[in-house]
Design a protein around this motif. Sequence first.
Motif, PDB file in Angstrom:
ATOM      1  N   ALA A 186      27.748 -11.318   4.890  1.00 21.71           N
ATOM      2  CA  ALA A 186      26.442 -11.201   5.541  1.00 21.71           C
ATOM      3  C   ALA A 186      25.576 -10.159   4.846  1.00 21.71           C
ATOM      4  O   ALA A 186      24.363 -10.347   4.688  1.00 21.71           O
ATOM      5  CB  ALA A 186      26.618 -10.847   7.018  1.00 21.71           C
ATOM      6  N   ILE A 187      26.199  -9.055   4.427  1.00 20.94           N
ATOM      7  CA  ILE A 187      25.444  -8.012   3.722  1.00 20.94           C
ATOM      8  C   ILE A 187      24.877  -8.551   2.414  1.00 20.94           C
ATOM      9  O   ILE A 187      23.676  -8.408   2.130  1.00 20.94           O
ATOM     10  CB  ILE A 187      26.332  -6.783   3.455  1.00 20.94           C
ATOM     11  N   LYS A 188      25.715  -9.190   1.617  1.00 16.14           N
ATOM     12  CA  LYS A 188      25.298  -9.600   0.273  1.00 16.14           C
ATOM     13  C   LYS A 188      24.524 -10.912   0.263  1.00 16.14           C
ATOM     14  O   LYS A 188      23.511 -11.036  -0.438  1.00 16.14           O
ATOM     15  CB  LYS A 188      26.537  -9.712  -0.622  1.00 16.14           C
ATOM     16  N   GLN A 189      24.998 -11.908   1.008  1.00 19.98           N
ATOM     17  CA  GLN A 189      24.412 -13.244   0.924  1.00 19.98           C
ATOM     18  C   GLN A 189      23.281 -13.474   1.925  1.00 19.98           C
ATOM     19  O   GLN A 189      22.577 -14.479   1.838  1.00 19.98           O
ATOM     20  CB  GLN A 189      25.501 -14.297   1.145  1.00 19.98           C
ATOM     21  N   CYS A 190      23.125 -12.541   2.861  1.00 19.20           N
ATOM     22  CA  CYS A 190      22.081 -12.703   3.872  1.00 19.20           C
ATOM     23  C   CYS A 190      21.104 -11.523   3.844  1.00 19.20           C
ATOM     24  O   CYS A 190      19.961 -11.670   3.421  1.00 19.20           O
ATOM     25  CB  CYS A 190      22.703 -12.859   5.254  1.00 19.20           C
ATOM     26  N   HIS A 191      21.546 -10.338   4.245  1.00 17.26           N
ATOM     27  CA  HIS A 191      20.636  -9.197   4.346  1.00 17.26           C
ATOM     28  C   HIS A 191      20.056  -8.798   2.987  1.00 17.26           C
ATOM     29  O   HIS A 191      18.838  -8.629   2.855  1.00 17.26           O
ATOM     30  CB  HIS A 191      21.355  -8.013   4.994  1.00 17.26           C
ATOM     31  N   PHE A 192      20.905  -8.630   1.967  1.00 20.56           N
ATOM     32  CA  PHE A 192      20.403  -8.256   0.647  1.00 20.56           C
ATOM     33  C   PHE A 192      19.573  -9.385   0.036  1.00 20.56           C
ATOM     34  O   PHE A 192      18.542  -9.156  -0.589  1.00 20.56           O
ATOM     35  CB  PHE A 192      21.555  -7.904  -0.299  1.00 20.56           C
ATOM     36  N   LYS A 193      20.034 -10.600   0.221  1.00 18.94           N
ATOM     37  CA  LYS A 193      19.311 -11.760  -0.312  1.00 18.94           C
ATOM     38  C   LYS A 193      17.928 -11.853   0.332  1.00 18.94           C
ATOM     39  O   LYS A 193      16.933 -12.150  -0.335  1.00 18.94           O
ATOM     40  CB  LYS A 193      20.115 -13.031  -0.044  1.00 18.94           C
ATOM     41  N   GLY A 194      17.865 -11.587   1.634  1.00 20.68           N
ATOM     42  CA  GLY A 194      16.582 -11.590   2.320  1.00 20.68           C
ATOM     43  C   GLY A 194      15.650 -10.526   1.782  1.00 20.68           C
ATOM     44  O   GLY A 194      14.453 -10.763   1.596  1.00 20.68           O
ATOM     45  N   GLY A 195      16.195  -9.328   1.525  1.00 20.53           N
ATOM     46  CA  GLY A 195      15.379  -8.257   0.968  1.00 20.53           C
ATOM     47  C   GLY A 195      14.827  -8.611  -0.401  1.00 20.53           C
ATOM     48  O   GLY A 195      13.650  -8.358  -0.705  1.00 20.53           O
ATOM     49  N   LYS A 196      15.656  -9.226  -1.238  1.00 17.57           N
ATOM     50  CA  LYS A 196      15.209  -9.634  -2.575  1.00 17.57           C
ATOM     51  C   LYS A 196      14.193 -10.771  -2.481  1.00 17.57           C
ATOM     52  O   LYS A 196      13.204 -10.792  -3.236  1.00 17.57           O
ATOM     53  CB  LYS A 196      16.408 -10.034  -3.426  1.00 17.57           C
ATOM     54  N   ASP A 197      14.438 -11.710  -1.567  1.00 16.96           N
ATOM     55  CA  ASP A 197      13.506 -12.830  -1.427  1.00 16.96           C
ATOM     56  C   ASP A 197      12.154 -12.375  -0.878  1.00 16.96           C
ATOM     57  O   ASP A 197      11.115 -12.971  -1.186  1.00 16.96           O
ATOM     58  CB  ASP A 197      14.104 -13.905  -0.523  1.00 16.96           C
ATOM     59  N   MET A 198      12.146 -11.351  -0.051  1.00 19.36           N
ATOM     60  CA  MET A 198      10.905 -10.767   0.433  1.00 19.36           C
ATOM     61  C   MET A 198      10.042 -10.331  -0.753  1.00 19.36           C
ATOM     62  O   MET A 198       8.837 -10.612  -0.824  1.00 19.36           O
ATOM     63  CB  MET A 198      11.236  -9.577   1.336  1.00 19.36           C
ATOM     64  N   LEU A 199      10.681  -9.677  -1.719  1.00 19.21           N
ATOM     65  CA  LEU A 199       9.977  -9.248  -2.934  1.00 19.21           C
ATOM     66  C   LEU A 199       9.602 -10.450  -3.800  1.00 19.21           C
ATOM     67  O   LEU A 199       8.505 -10.518  -4.352  1.00 19.21           O
ATOM     68  CB  LEU A 199      10.850  -8.281  -3.734  1.00 19.21           C
ATOM     69  N   THR A 200      10.522 -11.406  -3.889  1.00 19.10           N
ATOM     70  CA  THR A 200      10.289 -12.607  -4.698  1.00 19.10           C
ATOM     71  C   THR A 200       9.043 -13.351  -4.242  1.00 19.10           C
ATOM     72  O   THR A 200       8.183 -13.720  -5.054  1.00 19.10           O
ATOM     73  CB  THR A 200      11.508 -13.551  -4.620  1.00 19.10           C
ATOM     74  N   LEU A 201       8.939 -13.594  -2.943  1.00 23.11           N
ATOM     75  CA  LEU A 201       7.830 -14.379  -2.420  1.00 23.11           C
ATOM     76  C   LEU A 201       6.508 -13.632  -2.548  1.00 23.11           C
ATOM     77  O   LEU A 201       5.467 -14.240  -2.824  1.00 23.11           O
ATOM     78  CB  LEU A 201       8.104 -14.762  -0.965  1.00 23.11           C
ATOM     79  N   PHE A 202       6.550 -12.324  -2.365  1.00 19.80           N
ATOM     80  CA  PHE A 202       5.325 -11.537  -2.559  1.00 19.80           C
ATOM     81  C   PHE A 202       4.882 -11.581  -4.012  1.00 19.80           C
ATOM     82  O   PHE A 202       3.699 -11.822  -4.312  1.00 19.80           O
ATOM     83  CB  PHE A 202       5.538 -10.090  -2.109  1.00 19.80           C
TER      84      PHE A 202
END
Length: 503
Positions: free
Chosen positions: A118-134
Motif C-alpha cells: 500500500a505504501i509503495k504501490q498506492c500512497h507513493f504512486k499517488g504522490g508521484k501521479d499528483m506531480l505527473t498530472l500537474f
Amino acid sequence: MALPIINSIISWFLVKRKHQIELFLKYPFEVQNEQLQKLLKTSSKTRYGKEHRFEHIKSYNAFQQEVPLVNYESLSKLIEEQRNTGEAVLWKNKIKWYAKSSGTTNAKSKFIPVSDEAIKQCHFKGGKDMLTLFIDNNRNAKLFTGKNLRLGGSNAVYQNNESCFGDLSAIIIENLPMWAEINSAPKKEKALMSEWEVKIDAIVKATVNENITSLAGVPSWMLIVLERVLTYTGKDHILEVWPNLEVYFHGGVNFTPYKEHYKKLIPSDTFKYYETYNASEGFFAIQDQDDSDEMLLMLDYGIFYEFIPMDEYKGIDSVAIPLSKVKIDKNYALVITTNAGLWRYIIGDTIKFTSTFPHRIKVTGRTKHFINAFGEELIIENANQALKLACDKTNALIKEYTAAPVFMEYQKKGAHEWLIEFEKHPNDLKEFTKSLDEALKNINSDYEAKRYGDMTLRSPFVSVAENNLFHNWLKNKNKLGGQNKIPRLYNDRTFIDEIKNSI
C-alpha cells in the motif's frame, strides 16, 4: 547539477507514467478486474481468504456472494489480532505499520493497516501521479527548482508487539524515498512535531528563506501556517515571500469554503490548485485538469472499487455495484478492497461521478455527515455550494462552520442551526440567512419540499461563533493539526452543542 537540469530530468521521468495512466483510461473495467484477481490470488492463503474461498472466486458476482461488506467495527477484531500477532489474517505478508485515526466524530481509535504494498504501490504512486498530472498540464513548471512545503501530522510512532502505529503522515514520511525528502521542507523532524502551536512557528522559521515552489496539506491547517508566515515576515501576500510558488496540492476537506481566503493570500491568476482524495485506507483520486474541481479515479493502485447507491444505503446490509454500472450525478457510498487487506470495506465517504470514460469524481460528504432529520437529505456538497452563494451575495467570508437540526417541539416546526465563524462578516446577517435558505432550496429539491410553506421546516437561523471558537474546541480535544476536521453536518446536536458549550 544545475537545478533547471534536475527539474527537466525529474519532470521527464514523471511524464513517462502518463502512458500507463492512459491504459486504464482506455480499459477501466478490464484494469479493475485485473486488480481484483491479483488481490484475491495474493491473499488466498490467508485466514480470511480461506474462510471466504478466495481461490474459487473468478468473477465479480462470485466475489459479491462469497465476501461480505464490512465496516471498521465488523473488521476491528481481526485487525487487532493481526496487529498483536503479526499473523497473515487479512493480508499475505506481515503488516508492520498501522495508521491510527480517530477524527472528530468518534472517540474510539481506528487502526488502519498500511502494508508495504500500500505504501509503495498506492500512497507513493499517488504522490508521484499528483506531480505527473500537474506537470503534464503545465510543461513549463519549475517545481523541482525549489521545494515543497509539506504539512504533516504527528511524528509519534508507537511500538505495539509486532507492529507500529501512528499518524499516516509519519508512516509515509518515515518511508519516503531520498529524492522526495530532499525536495521537501521543512525537514521531517519539524514537519512531524507533535505540539501544533510550536510546530507552526518552527515550520515558518524553517521555510521563509527557502525557495518554496509548491504547497501540500489540509486547507484549514495550511491557511493558519500561511497567515503566520505573513505575520512573521510582515509581507502583504505569500508571493512576496515565495515568488516562485506555482501550485497547492490539497485534500482532506472540501476546498470551497477556503478558496477565497487563498486567493487573497496568493493573488495570482496563474497559480494552480490541485485536489487529491487520499486517506489512511488508500490514495484514490487526483485532479487531472487545470482549474477543475473534478478528480480522476486512479484504477491501478491495488484497489478494487465498488459503490452503494445512497438512496439504497443500509450499511453492511447494502448491495454494492461495480464501476461498470455507475451513473453520473448519483450519490454513492464508496467501498474498497485494498492491497492492505481491507475486503469490501465501506470507508464512510460519499462520492458522485461527474463523468465516465474517464471516470472523474467529486467527494460529496460522509455516510454519517448529513442532515436528514426531516427528510431533507442535506449533504455537505449542498451546504458548501449554498454558503458560497450566500457569501457572494453579502460580501462575506467563512472561516469555519457546522450545522445541525433543531428538532420539533410542541406547535413549533423544526429548523437548521448554522454555527458560523466569519473571517469577514456579511453586510447583513438576515440577508445572508435568507440567501443561504434560497440557495439550499434551489440546490436541493428535498429541502425545498420540506421548506414549502414552512410546513415541516421553518427558516434556518445562523449563530455567529466568536473568533477562534472552532480552533479552541479542537485544541481542548487535543486535535490540532494533521487530518483532524470540523464535523460540517451532523444529524443530531452532539457536536454543535459541544462546540457552543466549550466557550
